[in-house]
Structures are given as structure tokens and as C-alpha cells.
Design an enzyme around this catalytic site. Sequence first.
Site, PDB file in Angstrom:
ATOM      1  N   SER A   9       0.799  -1.204  -0.062  1.00 28.34           N
ATOM      2  CA  SER A   9       0.126   0.183  -0.070  1.00 28.34           C
ATOM      3  C   SER A   9       0.856   1.347   0.005  1.00 28.34           C
ATOM      4  CB  SER A   9      -0.946   0.097   1.273  1.00 28.34           C
ATOM      5  OG  SER A   9      -1.281   1.333   1.558  1.00 28.34           O
ATOM      6  N   HIS A  67      -8.257   1.287  -3.765  1.00 29.60           N
ATOM      7  CA  HIS A  67      -9.251   1.283  -2.629  1.00 29.60           C
ATOM      8  C   HIS A  67      -9.998   2.625  -2.236  1.00 29.60           C
ATOM      9  CE1 HIS A  67      -9.298   0.269   2.006  1.00 29.60           C
ATOM     10  NE2 HIS A  67     -10.534   0.366   1.500  1.00 29.60           N
TER      11      HIS A  67
HETATM   12  C1  DX5 Z   1      -6.176   2.082   5.838  1.00 32.03           C
HETATM   13  C2  DX5 Z   1      -5.520   1.818   4.613  1.00 32.03           C
HETATM   14  C3  DX5 Z   1      -4.544   0.818   4.436  1.00 32.03           C
HETATM   15  C4  DX5 Z   1      -3.258   1.321   4.991  1.00 32.03           C
HETATM   16  C5  DX5 Z   1      -2.615   0.293   5.378  1.00 32.03           C
HETATM   17  O1  DX5 Z   1      -7.104   2.892   5.840  1.00 32.03           O
HETATM   18  O2  DX5 Z   1      -6.719   1.234   3.787  1.00 32.03           O
HETATM   19  O3  DX5 Z   1      -4.315   0.285   3.216  1.00 32.03           O
HETATM   20  O4  DX5 Z   1      -2.511   1.959   3.956  1.00 32.03           O
HETATM   21  O5  DX5 Z   1      -1.413   0.494   6.281  1.00 32.03           O
HETATM   22  P1  DX5 Z   1      -0.720  -0.240   7.213  1.00 32.03           P
HETATM   23  O6  DX5 Z   1      -0.294  -1.554   6.580  1.00 32.03           O
HETATM   24  O7  DX5 Z   1       0.304   0.482   7.735  1.00 32.03           O
HETATM   25  O8  DX5 Z   1      -1.587  -0.852   8.546  1.00 32.03           O
HETATM   26 ZN    ZN Z   2      -6.171   0.002   1.887  1.00 28.72          ZN
END
Ligand code: DX5
Ligand code: ZN
Length: 248
Positions: A9, A67
Amino acid sequence: MSAVKLAPSILAADFARLGQQVTEVEHAGADRIHVDVMDGRFVPNLSIGPAIVQSIRRVTQLPLEIHLMISDPDFFLDAFAAAGSDSFLVHWEGSNNLHRTVQRIRALGKRAGVAINPATGSGVLEEIVQDLDQVLVMTVNPGFGHQQFLRTTLPKIGRVRELVDRLKPGCEVEVDGGIDATTAPLVVRAGATVLAAGSAIFGAREGVAAAMTRVRTALNHTALNHIDDETEAAEQSALQRSQRCSSE
Ligand code: DX5
Ligand code: ZN
């Protein structure tokens, strides 16, 4: 478990050198790029728009998974599709006409997915899963990276897996939030096959390649332990069978 896909991400990437970071994860074996879009309404944060997607489209062959953590996602589908997106994840909680939104995504020729927040039950997917290529179980509340994985979501991942196997085998089960080398084996055992991970990959001091290897190694260990468990169970039942035979 080798079929598990990693979707770094970019929310956790260094935006000053975003293209380079995307190339790094591609070379390190990422399966797709997870792009978090936030509108300051559906979630209390702002992030990426179509212009950024257009830029990263030029530097990678990997699928771009968008997303959409936004209210009324329909307004932005065309712009993100034109920018080079390959799939969309829209929130059940943010869509007034989810079926229409999903059909619109399909009409654009893109893969469609529905995301559910931690407090949303798996049952809401029942009437829409047959139109989906993937579902996304949020394992944190959406809006920010680097939050703690919510263990209470583990049984729900199992319920989503069961629902998908029953109604739309082949639909991917993805998880997002707090995924690292410790939590990845847990979610995969629960039924996830695609892992979105931000800070565990882009925030790692040793670099993205080593971070991805760490997650994959943890998954492989779990797979081996799983095989050991199965072998032990098979040996136990063979032993019991032979004991039964000799006492008969
Ligand atoms: C949160 C996002 C995630 C985020 C995850 O709202 O949808 O995709 O980037 O980040 P980590 O892996 O750091 O929890
Ligand atoms: Zn996400």
C-alpha cells in the site's frame, strides 16, 4: 500458501520518490499495488487522486488496485479508470447503491471488489458477492496507515472465506490494515489470500525487498507447520486404524 498475494500500500511510501518505491516493490515480487484514496468525509484523512495513479501507471506493469475510502464513489470511477486503474474496492458503508456501483465498475472493464469495515458483519456480502472478483476485510478502521491490527476481525475473515467458497469460489479474500510478518500468518490461516500492507513494507528500515521477504518467510513457516500438523494428524489416524485392526 505460495498463492498468497502481496499488495504493498503506497500510503506508507515516501511520496517524494514514489515512482522509485513502486519500482522497488515490483522488483521485490509484489503482486499488485494498493492505492488508498481518501476524501476527508468517509474517512478523516485526504490522500491520493487520479493524477498520482496516472503517474505510477507509467512506471509499473503491476495491476493498480484502487481502494476508494470515499463517499459516493460513482463520481470518481471514470477518472480513476482513465488514469490506468485495474480494479476498484468500494466500501459497503460508503455506497448508497452498491449493486449499481459494482455494475458500473464492470462496465468499465475493471475488476470489482467490496470492502467492509471492522464493525460490519460478513453477511452484508451475501447478496453482492456473486458480482465480485474480490472482497476486502478491513483489519483496522480505514483512514490511516500504521494502526494496530484488530484481532477481533480474525473470525470474520473465516466467515467471509466460508461465504465466498459457498457462493463465489474464486473470488479473492483480501485483508488490509496492520499486516506484518506476525499478523500475515494469522490472516492467511483464517482464509485471506491477498494481503495489503503499507508500513510493514515501506516503513521497514532494512528496505522494501527485505521487508517483503520477511513477510513471505513468515508465511512459508506457517505453511510448513501446517503441513507438519497435517502429517501428524494422518500418522495418528493411521496408528489408531492399525491398533483397531490388531485388536479385532
Ligand atoms: C488504511 C488503508 C490501508 C493502509 C494500511 O485505511 O486502507 O491500506 O495503507 O496501512 P498499514 O499496513 O500500515 O496498516
Ligand atoms: Zn487500503
